[in-house]
Design a protein around this motif. Sequence first.
Motif, short mmCIF file in Angstrom:
data_model
loop_
_atom_site.label_atom_id
_atom_site.label_comp_id
_atom_site.label_asym_id
_atom_site.label_seq_id
_atom_site.Cartn_x
_atom_site.Cartn_y
_atom_site.Cartn_z
N ASP A 1 -19.68 3.89 32.53
CA ASP A 1 -20.34 3.66 31.25
C ASP A 1 -19.54 2.62 30.47
O ASP A 1 -18.38 2.83 30.15
CB ASP A 1 -20.42 4.98 30.47
CG ASP A 1 -21.32 4.89 29.26
OD1 ASP A 1 -21.69 3.77 28.85
OD2 ASP A 1 -21.66 5.95 28.71
N HIS B 1 -20.53 1.39 27.46
CA HIS B 1 -20.91 1.42 26.04
C HIS B 1 -19.70 1.19 25.14
O HIS B 1 -18.63 1.75 25.37
CB HIS B 1 -21.49 2.80 25.66
CG HIS B 1 -22.93 2.95 25.95
ND1 HIS B 1 -23.38 3.76 26.96
CD2 HIS B 1 -24.01 2.41 25.37
CE1 HIS B 1 -24.70 3.71 26.97
NE2 HIS B 1 -25.11 2.89 26.03
N GLY B 2 -19.88 0.38 24.13
CA GLY B 2 -18.87 0.21 23.10
C GLY B 2 -17.69 -0.67 23.47
O GLY B 2 -16.74 -0.78 22.69
N LEU B 3 -17.71 -1.29 24.64
CA LEU B 3 -16.59 -2.13 25.05
C LEU B 3 -16.89 -3.59 24.75
O LEU B 3 -18.04 -4.02 24.74
CB LEU B 3 -16.33 -1.98 26.55
CG LEU B 3 -15.92 -0.59 27.04
CD1 LEU B 3 -15.77 -0.60 28.55
CD2 LEU B 3 -14.62 -0.15 26.39
N PHE B 4 -15.84 -4.36 24.51
CA PHE B 4 -15.98 -5.80 24.38
C PHE B 4 -16.18 -6.39 25.78
O PHE B 4 -15.80 -5.77 26.79
CB PHE B 4 -14.74 -6.42 23.72
CG PHE B 4 -14.60 -6.04 22.28
CD1 PHE B 4 -15.45 -6.57 21.33
CD2 PHE B 4 -13.62 -5.14 21.87
CE1 PHE B 4 -15.34 -6.22 20.00
CE2 PHE B 4 -13.49 -4.79 20.55
CZ PHE B 4 -14.35 -5.32 19.60
N THR C 1 -24.85 -0.14 30.97
CA THR C 1 -24.48 -1.22 30.05
C THR C 1 -24.93 -0.93 28.63
O THR C 1 -24.38 -1.47 27.69
CB THR C 1 -25.12 -2.55 30.48
OG1 THR C 1 -26.54 -2.41 30.44
CG2 THR C 1 -24.68 -2.95 31.87
N GLY C 2 -25.96 -0.14 28.47
CA GLY C 2 -26.58 0.07 27.17
C GLY C 2 -27.62 -1.01 26.94
O GLY C 2 -27.62 -2.05 27.60
N SER D 1 -27.73 -2.73 20.35
CA SER D 1 -28.10 -2.03 19.12
C SER D 1 -28.76 -2.94 18.10
O SER D 1 -29.24 -2.47 17.08
CB SER D 1 -26.85 -1.39 18.50
OG SER D 1 -25.88 -2.39 18.26
N GLY E 1 -28.62 -6.33 24.44
CA GLY E 1 -27.19 -6.17 24.30
C GLY E 1 -26.42 -7.22 25.06
O GLY E 1 -26.90 -7.76 26.06
#
Length: 187
Positions: A98, A100-103, A130-131, A134, A140
């Motif tokens: 997962d 999510h939330g990473l640079f 990857t998501g 948002s 994304g």
Amino acid sequence: MSGGRKLNSEERILWGKVAKSTRAFKERWTDLAAFEAEEEAHAAEVEKSKPALPREVAEPVTEQSRTAKKPAGYHYPLEKPTKKKLAKGRLAIEARLDLHGLFQGEAHDLLLDFIYRAHERGLRHVLVITGKGSSMGSEGALRRAVPLWFSKAEFRFLISSYEWAARHHGGEGALYVRLARTERTER
């Protein structure tokens, strides 16, 4: 097709697909033959109406161009039966990552390490989440970047194919990835 209205091009395509997926009754073979003849005539008519390319744009087809391989870094899509099995759980997803939330820099390094370790362990099918992003109306950054990374040299020999996941696995925010076979698992 006698009487009634004529089919537009989209309806012809759809009807052609339906007709090819069915079997006609023995007494209906003549109708089917007439339909196929009409379809061939329509296809020839459409082909004639296309504008010809200028000579300097058209390239001659050679034996070498027919047998040319896909460009380096190209991955074939996952086969439909394999994707269905993964989606229905009949084929195991052996590992998940997962992002999510990473640079992007962090995600790239983590993904490369994950894919490399999974390949070394002989895993075949993994899920990379990857998501979807948002931001309103935009994809994304990782969703766009991960497929591009797969075509780079460091990933190319590790990955056989990839495809967007089924909805319950993340849909277009996740990828099924088939890893290339390692030397010890080749048959």
